[in-house]
Design a protein around this motif. Structure first.
Motif, short mmCIF file in Angstrom:
data_model
loop_
_atom_site.label_atom_id
_atom_site.label_comp_id
_atom_site.label_asym_id
_atom_site.label_seq_id
_atom_site.Cartn_x
_atom_site.Cartn_y
_atom_site.Cartn_z
N PHE A 178 0.86 -1.18 0.00
CA PHE A 178 0.00 0.00 0.00
C PHE A 178 0.90 1.24 0.00
N ASP A 179 0.54 2.22 -0.80
CA ASP A 179 1.28 3.48 -0.84
C ASP A 179 0.31 4.65 -0.78
N PHE A 180 0.64 5.61 0.06
CA PHE A 180 -0.11 6.87 0.15
C PHE A 180 0.90 8.00 -0.06
N THR A 181 0.73 8.73 -1.15
CA THR A 181 1.71 9.75 -1.51
C THR A 181 1.06 11.12 -1.56
N ALA A 182 1.88 12.13 -1.35
CA ALA A 182 1.42 13.52 -1.42
C ALA A 182 2.53 14.38 -2.00
N SER A 183 2.16 15.25 -2.91
CA SER A 183 3.08 16.22 -3.49
C SER A 183 2.50 17.61 -3.25
N ILE A 184 3.17 18.39 -2.41
CA ILE A 184 2.62 19.67 -1.94
C ILE A 184 3.64 20.78 -2.21
N PRO A 185 3.27 21.77 -3.04
CA PRO A 185 4.18 22.90 -3.27
C PRO A 185 3.94 24.03 -2.26
N PHE A 186 4.99 24.77 -2.00
CA PHE A 186 4.91 25.96 -1.14
C PHE A 186 5.61 27.10 -1.86
N GLU A 187 4.94 28.23 -1.96
CA GLU A 187 5.55 29.40 -2.56
C GLU A 187 5.86 30.41 -1.46
N LEU A 188 7.12 30.41 -1.01
CA LEU A 188 7.52 31.33 0.05
C LEU A 188 7.63 32.75 -0.47
N SER A 189 8.05 32.89 -1.72
CA SER A 189 8.09 34.19 -2.38
C SER A 189 8.12 33.92 -3.88
N ARG A 190 8.12 34.98 -4.68
CA ARG A 190 8.13 34.79 -6.12
C ARG A 190 9.45 34.19 -6.59
#
Length: 818
Positions: free
Chosen positions: A660-672
């Protein structure tokens, strides 16, 4: 009157007025027929979607008939940025286009005038700085994307490719790990099929590792991980398919790229490359030469206990492995447009690998008080030149102007390995006094020949797309193992260790798939059938193992756009993991006199069902769950050798493997100018291993995480910083120890973007390790390996290019295929 029979006079009196009335009433219709015919004539609206960096693939398109807004057509661009729609003469249309990383586009009104000539409408997209991550001096697409269960890693402009090979780059991707013996594991399994530009390599184990080490990471455009491939792809690979897409020049004209890089780890290394291309209306040539020296160095420590009849002894091994490689790679591709409907392409890819290895090993025997009883020091000198040549021929025929086409492909691959080794072992007492020595000469030439032909038909219809095809492939593998012992200055063959194994495999396949779009839902369903006939022959024992079987491999993919910014995908596929040649070969590979590996010619294929569910938010936040259930799971079975001292590690079939695999890809934009992306994979794996009293099922939760940072620095410098961490996980009979590493990359364009300078530091803090211990009570084996993985690399790439033919907007689809 209908019940009565009319005479001829009465009939004439009645029918004649009726005919006159019919002609009079239909006269306006006859006068309008030419106009109705014109209004109803179909033609094609075709075009190309581009951006500053060239064609843009997989752009979502919506075509609206301005005369009837309820008539909508949906589509997308192909891998070359092309699109096509059916339209009617004297009608007006408009196009809406959307793509992650680009601003939405709406066309002007497009009026269709001539039904006998295709209408061409090309347009360009502008990159959206609020979506794109500015990590280099030029904009780029999202680093990570999903498409119907497929994960796409766009590494074309990565700052971490300098001095790296394709194998190195695979090891940096989430979900993929490279073991100490250079085996490729995806989500904990080696059942992966590696393709290059959509074509199978048919290689596994060390052969596959050697192939990937000969390819520079700077020549790769993207890597696709497809866990549930559709029916048109081979069913091999229980974990799915890794497709490596190489860079290609797609602009009309000529291009010349010169690349030079130097790197320093344990050894100095270099990578020199020259790539040239020429593209005209009817002819295209692409060629490259590459020289690469991906040397490696590894220190390791391992041990286990044995019973030699006098009691339990502890064995402690210390090894130093030095491998030096010189790759000479060549590639040439020729494409012709024979006529507007016919095209032909020839592709040759080959390399020569001058591989040399030197292993130093010390094995100490200790008693229960950890006192040294004796020791053995071994020096193993190996020379293994590899030769690889692959020829591919492609023919394409365009059936009509609506996109229907037939393609035919033929492939031939020859892989030759001439391996020789000289291993000298010296025995010493506990006090270090020399006792005696023995020398083994090892010869193991191997030959692999692969041939395949296939034909595919792509048949788009107004409401669905039908794909079908046939394929036949044949693999022949021949390997001799000969061990000779030095006795009285003469080498004498050791009959018990020498052997000859031959393996042949023939696969015939057929598939049928259908794709359709219904409002916001797309569906792909297919069925593939494969017939396999295989024969493994052990010459010395005159043992032939034959088997034939036919299997069905269904696949299904559903993708629905819930509303703007929300997408849900589900896919499933049945897969097969046929035993590799190494797993079938019964010849022994000795680690030392107390531990050896052996293949098993009686292995049967491993079958699996793979399920995947993913959710995408705003085109950037990606969450997925996957389940893989394998039957006849192939792994190593440990047992005591008949001599009662040595441990045999034998390839064998077990029961069921669950993952079983549970994956997440989450971006964060700290600044431009500063963006982060976190990728995590939480998994649970369980499968059986061998024990003294039978089998035991292992199960373990594991977590891996990758954090990448892309920062735009002053002076147009792009900075990439990635950190990877892996918790303990199952790997065969072993449970690994946690590990991690950090990579750093800098990139800058010079001389009006003609030159790209790139600096890469892999394993910045020198923390990467391979550590594990056995969970089988047959052997308490452990290992602790330290590769010399901190490497500093500097690369310079210079581009020379020009446009030979000014390309207008009216280009045919056939010309654009070149």
């Amino acid at each position: 009157m209908t019940a009565q029979k009319l005479n001829s006079k009465e009939a004439k009196h009645i029918v004649k007025p009726l005919c006159l009335r019919a002609i009079q009433s239909s006269l306006p219709l006859f006068l309008l027929l030419p106009w109705i015919s014109v209004l109803g004539q179909k033609t094609r609206l075709i075009g190309n979607v581009t951006a500053d960096q060239g064609p843009v693939s997989f752009v979502t398109l919506e075509l609206k008939n301005t005369n009837d807004p309820n008539k909508l057509q949906h589509g997308w661009t192909d891998s070359l940025g092309r699109y096509q729609f059916e339209v009617y003469q004297n009608q007006s249309y408009s196009i809406k286009a959307s793509r992650i990383g680009y601003r939405p586009f709406t066309s002007d009104t497009i009026y269709i005038q001539n039904a006998h000539k295709e209408q061409v409408y090309d347009f360009s997209l502008q990159e959206d700085i609020n979506q794109l991550r500015e990590v280099t001096v030029v904009s780029r697409r999202n680093e990570f994307e999903t498409d119907k269960g497929k994960m796409v890693f766009n590494i074309q402009q990565s700052s971490l490719t300098s001095g790296q090979t394709a194998l190195d780059m695979l090891g940096k991707l989430p979900g993929i790990s490279i073991g100490p013996n250079e085996e490729i594991l995806f989500r904990g399994s080696s059942g992966i099929n590696v393709m290059l530009n959509g074509r199978m390599t048919y290689l596994a184990g060390n052969q596959l590792a050697g192939f990937l080490k000969g390819m520079s990471a700077e020549d790769i455009s993207k890597i696709e991980l497809d866990t549930t491939p559709s029916a048109q792809f081979d069913a091999a690979g229980n974990s799915g398919i890794i497709n490596i897409v190489s860079k290609k020049s797609i602009g009309r004209g000529y291009a010349l790229d010169l690349r030079s890089s130097v790197s320093k780890g344990k050894y100095w290394m270099t990578n020199q490359n020259i790539t040239a291309s020429l593209r005209t209306k009817s002819f295209n040539i692409y060629a490259s030469l590459d020289y690469n020296t991906p040397h490696t160095f590894l220190k390791s420590k391992s041990g286990n206990s044995v019973n030699d009849g006098a009691g339990t002894l502890q064995l402690v091994r210390r090894n130093e492995n030095s491998f030096k490689t010189n790759y000479h790679t060549r590639h040439i591709e020729l494409t012709w447009l024979l006529s507007p409907r016919h095209s032909l392409a020839l592709d040759y890819h080959g390399y020569f690998d001058d591989w040399k290895g030197l292993k130093y090993s010390t094995v100490e025997k200790l008693n229960h008080k950890e006192e040294i009883l004796s020791s053995v020091k071994t020096e193993n000198v190996m020379v293994e030149p590899y030769h690889y040549d692959a020829l591919h021929m492609h023919y394409g025929y365009t059936i009509d102007s609506l996109g229907k086409n037939i393609t035919a492909d033929a492939n031939y691959t020859s892989y030759r390995n001439f391996s020789d080794g000289l291993m000298t072992s010296r025995n010493y007492t506990a006090e270090g006094q020399y006792l005696n020595s023995n020398t083994l000469k090892i010869s193991q030439p191997g030959f692999v020949k692969i041939g395949s032909v296939k034909i595919d038909a792509n048949l788009p219809f107004p409401k669905f797309v039908l794909k079908t095809g046939l394929k036949y492939a044949e693999v022949q593998n021949d390997n001799r193992f000969r061990y000779d012992s030095l006795q009285n200055a003469t080498y004498v063959e050791i009959q018990s260790l020498s052997n000859h194994f031959m393996y042949s495999e023939r696969i015939a396949a057929a598939y049928l798939s259908i794709s359709l779009n219904v409002k916001n839902t797309s569906l792909d369903a297919g069925l593939r059938t494969e017939y396999t006939h295989a024969n493994g022959y052990t010459v010395k024992q005159d043992i032939s193992n034959r088997w034939s079987y036919t299997k069905l491999f269904p696949s299904l993919s559903l993708e629905r756009t819930l509303n703007e910014g929300h997408k849900l995908s589900f896919s499933l596929s049945r897969r097969i993991n046929r035993p590799s040649y190494t797993q079938l070969n019964p010849v022994r590979w000795y680690n030392d006199q107390y531990f050896y590996y052996s293949g098993n010619p009686r292995l049967i294929p491993e079958l699996a069902w793979v399920h995947s569910l993913s959710y995408t938010l705003k085109g950037q936040y990606i969450f997925s769950a996957a389940y893989n259930r394998s039957l006849n799971y192939i792994d190593r079975r440990l047992s005591l050798d008949p001599n009662g001292v040595s441990i045999q590690s034998l390839s064998d079939n077990f029961g069921k493997r669950h993952r079983f695999d549970f994956t997440a890809s989450i971006p964060f934009e700290l600044s431009r100018s500063w963006n982060l992306r976190l990728y995590t994979d939480l998994s649970h794996t369980s499968y059986p291993i061998s024990m003294l009293d039978g089998e035991k099922r292992l199960s373990l939760m594991a977590l891996s995480a990758a954090l990448s940072q892309d920062i735009s620095l002053p002076a147009g410098i792009g900075l990439s910083l990635t950190a990877n961490w892996f918790s303990s996980e199952l790997r065969g009979i072993y449970v690994t120890r946690p590990s991690g590493f950090v990579n750093l990359g800098l990139k800058k364009a010079l001389f009006e973007k003609k030159m790209i300078a790139q600096l890469t530091v892999t394993d910045l803090f020198n923390t990467n390790r391979f550590r594990a211990s056995s969970r089988s009570d047959i052997a308490d084996y452990y290992y602790n390996d330290k590769p010399y993985s901190r490497v500093f690399a500097l690369s310079l790439k210079y581009h020379i290019g020009g446009e030979l033919v000014k390309s207008g907007s009216r280009r045919t689809e056939e010309q654009e295929r070149l």
